[in-house]
Motif scaffolding. Structure first.
Motif, PDB file in Angstrom:
ATOM      1  N   ALA A   1       0.822  -1.205   0.000  1.00 41.08           N
ATOM      2  CA  ALA A   1       0.000   0.000   0.000  1.00 41.08           C
ATOM      3  C   ALA A   1       0.856   1.256   0.000  1.00 41.08           C
ATOM      4  O   ALA A   1       0.539   2.243  -0.677  1.00 41.08           O
ATOM      5  CB  ALA A   1      -0.927  -0.012   1.213  1.00 41.08           C
ATOM      6  N   ILE A   2       1.965   1.233   0.735  1.00 40.61           N
ATOM      7  CA  ILE A   2       2.867   2.389   0.760  1.00 40.61           C
ATOM      8  C   ILE A   2       3.449   2.633  -0.622  1.00 40.61           C
ATOM      9  O   ILE A   2       3.464   3.759  -1.132  1.00 40.61           O
ATOM     10  CB  ILE A   2       3.990   2.154   1.788  1.00 40.61           C
ATOM     11  CG1 ILE A   2       3.417   2.173   3.208  1.00 40.61           C
ATOM     12  CG2 ILE A   2       5.083   3.208   1.639  1.00 40.61           C
ATOM     13  CD1 ILE A   2       4.397   1.709   4.268  1.00 40.61           C
ATOM     14  N   ARG A   3       3.900   1.569  -1.263  1.00 40.63           N
ATOM     15  CA  ARG A   3       4.518   1.720  -2.579  1.00 40.63           C
ATOM     16  C   ARG A   3       3.491   2.113  -3.635  1.00 40.63           C
ATOM     17  O   ARG A   3       3.761   2.960  -4.495  1.00 40.63           O
ATOM     18  CB  ARG A   3       5.248   0.423  -2.951  1.00 40.63           C
ATOM     19  CG  ARG A   3       6.562   0.275  -2.195  1.00 40.63           C
ATOM     20  CD  ARG A   3       7.051  -1.152  -2.113  1.00 40.63           C
ATOM     21  NE  ARG A   3       8.401  -1.208  -1.561  1.00 40.63           N
ATOM     22  CZ  ARG A   3       8.703  -1.049  -0.290  1.00 40.63           C
ATOM     23  NH1 ARG A   3       7.752  -0.818   0.594  1.00 40.63           N
ATOM     24  NH2 ARG A   3       9.959  -1.118   0.131  1.00 40.63           N
ATOM     25  N   ALA A   4       2.315   1.518  -3.558  1.00 36.14           N
ATOM     26  CA  ALA A   4       1.277   1.859  -4.533  1.00 36.14           C
ATOM     27  C   ALA A   4       0.806   3.294  -4.371  1.00 36.14           C
ATOM     28  O   ALA A   4       0.345   3.917  -5.336  1.00 36.14           O
ATOM     29  CB  ALA A   4       0.091   0.902  -4.379  1.00 36.14           C
ATOM     30  N   GLY A   5       0.944   3.824  -3.157  1.00 33.44           N
ATOM     31  CA  GLY A   5       0.492   5.183  -2.915  1.00 33.44           C
ATOM     32  C   GLY A   5       1.416   6.263  -3.433  1.00 33.44           C
ATOM     33  O   GLY A   5       1.089   7.454  -3.353  1.00 33.44           O
ATOM     34  N   GLY A   6       2.602   5.868  -3.927  1.00 33.46           N
ATOM     35  CA  GLY A   6       3.515   6.851  -4.509  1.00 33.46           C
ATOM     36  C   GLY A   6       4.353   7.608  -3.510  1.00 33.46           C
ATOM     37  O   GLY A   6       4.748   8.758  -3.750  1.00 33.46           O
ATOM     38  N   ALA A   7       4.676   6.984  -2.365  1.00 35.23           N
ATOM     39  CA  ALA A   7       5.506   7.648  -1.359  1.00 35.23           C
ATOM     40  C   ALA A   7       6.876   7.998  -1.933  1.00 35.23           C
ATOM     41  O   ALA A   7       7.419   7.275  -2.772  1.00 35.23           O
ATOM     42  CB  ALA A   7       5.661   6.739  -0.139  1.00 35.23           C
ATOM     43  N   ALA A   8       7.429   9.102  -1.450  1.00 33.44           N
ATOM     44  CA  ALA A   8       8.726   9.569  -1.947  1.00 33.44           C
ATOM     45  C   ALA A   8       9.893   8.878  -1.256  1.00 33.44           C
ATOM     46  O   ALA A   8      10.945   8.660  -1.860  1.00 33.44           O
ATOM     47  CB  ALA A   8       8.842  11.076  -1.747  1.00 33.44           C
TER      48      ALA A   8
END
Length: 508
Positions: free
Chosen positions: A221-228
């Motif tokens: 979920a973190i990666r799919a959310g586009g975190a920097a």
């Protein structure tokens, strides 16, 4: 009274040493005198150490700095007259080099933050202004619903379990009970309490239904959310930052930065209070694909006995380090002293009956990769393994050599006791039955060759220095390096002169 007690103590030490010298195991005091004279009065170990920690600096496996250290070491060994000084390559994978790094809080106030990128972290998309998102304790669906585009995500809990104690130094403690000492080799551990980043990665994070294999994880979920960037905590106290990562993972495109525990906790508290927090972060790193090898460094002092020179006594230390400090205690000190031990033997003209080989290992920090690669290549069968009498390694700790971890080898202990006895005046204390783990002697033990590592000090090693930004030359005393080199030179010389190999139950 004090003078009388000192005299009694001196006589007692002398009696202990003489008793050991008179034991069946031969100790060549004339050779030791030559080794001590060269190692104390004409030492070059301080210069070796300075070259590694100051001139070259951090020596991350696969980096240009590691290759520079390997080339320099090979050239030095050849210059001293050792035979066959060479680099031996093995496949390692992509290297990594950090080229730029910025980390600072800009809201609710300005503050520089203390942290370091993990090795093999990808770059951020230039300099990023990121809102901090604290997701610890949230389920994957909740994380997926958050706005994480260009966010700085904090997945781990605040640090409460700071590393507060070093491991016990066994040479200054009572002997372990036989049952404890008889544990598997390596039971003592190398990294003490480790310094692993608390909660890093969040691999076991809840998804709401552990029986649903298709459910999205928090990581996903973190990666799919586009975190920097992913912010991770260190368990070091007082700004000590432990930074270590296993290996390159080309499929992981998330930049990762490890923060000092106190700074991580501050950001977490602000986020938990509902205070908007923004940071400015810039990680610029380069992956190195042109040369996917790493390199062990090897050289020899040939044996003098026609019947024994085909047998080998080996001494080694790992040359690589992590990238935040300069790897002074882990393991520039070890690399410098094994080189100096070989220089001492060459300079004194002490030639063993067996051949003595030195090895400086690559990529120990990524899983003993250099020593394992060498063992696979050079000791493929029983015949080859039987040619190696013993392997001496030096890695964990710092300070004087107090004795040796005997790896539960009761047959070899009287030999080591006799060889340590002449060094009570330089700090020698005792050998202990147990073993120590997670360093290169284990590659040899696994192959059926007896391997040993000395006991040194652990004061501040586990709490402050091991894999940290504080692993710097200020932690090392040159007099200790001299003592280390003298003890190692004596041990490898006596092992090379011995008629029989070092006895061991690990031989296969």
């Amino acid at each position: 009274m004090r003078r009388t007690l000192a005299s009694v103590a001196g006589v007692a030490l002398g009696v202990m040493a003489v008793a050991a010298w008179q034991a069946p195991e031969r100790v060549d005091m004339a050779a030791i005198a030559k080794i001590r004279d060269e190692g104390l009065n004409r030492s070059q170990v301080g210069a070796h150490f300075t070259t590694l920690v100051d001139t070259i600096g951090p020596r991350l496996a696969g980096s240009p700095e590691y290759k520079r250290a390997a080339d320099w070491s090979r050239e030095a060994l050849a210059k001293w007259g050792l035979t066959g000084a060479r680099l031996e390559a093995f496949e390692f994978g992509r290297g990594w080099q950090l080229e730029k790094f910025t980390l600072e809080m800009i809201e609710p106030r300005y503050m520089p933050l203390l942290g370091y990128p993990e090795a093999w972290s990808p770059s951020t998309k230039g300099e990023v202004t990121a809102t901090v998102a604290f997701v610890n304790g949230k389920l994957a669906p909740d994380v997926a619903a958050m706005k994480l585009t260009n966010a700085a995500v904090m997945q781990a809990a605040p640090v409460t379990n700071f590393i507060v104690a070093d491991r016990v130094q066994p040479a200054k403690a009572p002997d372990a009970a036989p049952a404890a000492a008889a544990a598997a080799p390596g039971a003592a551990g190398r990294g003490g309490q480790g310094g692993r980043q608390g909660g890093a990665g969040g691999r076991g994070a809840a998804t709401g239904d552990p029986a649903a294999p298709a459910a999205m994880t928090v990581d996903q979920a973190i990666r799919a959310g586009g975190a920097a960037v992913l912010l991770k905590p260190s368990r070091g106290m007082h700004g000590t930052v432990f930074v270590q990562a296993g290996r390159d993972n080309p499929t992981d495109l998330m930049p990762k930065v490890v923060l000092a525990g106190e700074h991580y906790n501050m950001l977490a508290r602000l986020a938990q209070q509902g205070v908007p927090v923004k940071i400015r972060v810039n990680v610029q790193a380069r992956f190195l694909d042109q040369d996917r090898n790493s390199y062990n460094v090897l050289a020899e002092l040939p044996g003098s006995d026609a019947a024994l020179r085909s047998e080998i006594v080996m001494i080694g230390a790992h040359l690589d380090s992590w990238h935040t400090g300069v790897g002074a205690t882990d393991n520039a000190d070890g690399a410098a002293v094994v080189m100096e031990a070989m220089r001492i033997l060459k300079a004194t003209g002490l030639q063993g009956r067996r051949t003595i080989r030195v090895a400086l290992w690559a990529a120990e920090e990524e899983g003993l990769l250099g020593s394992r690669a060498w063992v696979r290549q050079h000791l493929p069968d029983t015949g080859a393994r039987d040619k190696v009498s013993v392997y001496f390694n030096i890695d964990p700790g710092k300070g004087p050599i107090y004795g040796w971890y005997m790896e539960n080898n009761d047959e070899a202990r009287p030999i080591f006791d006799a060889w340590m006895a002449p060094f009570t005046d330089l700090g020698g204390l005792k050998n202990v039955r147990q073993g120590i783990g997670n360093t290169d002697h284990l590659s040899f033990i696994a192959a059926g060759v007896p391997g040993f590592n000395p006991i040194q000090d652990y004061a501040d090693y586990d709490v402050r220095e091991h894999h940290t930004n504080a692993d710097t030359p200020e932690r090392i005393k040159v007099d200790d390096l001299k003592q280390n080199a003298i003890v190692l030179a004596s041990f490898i010389y006596h092992a090379a002169m011995r008629t029989e190999q070092i006895p061991s139950s690990v031989r296969k």
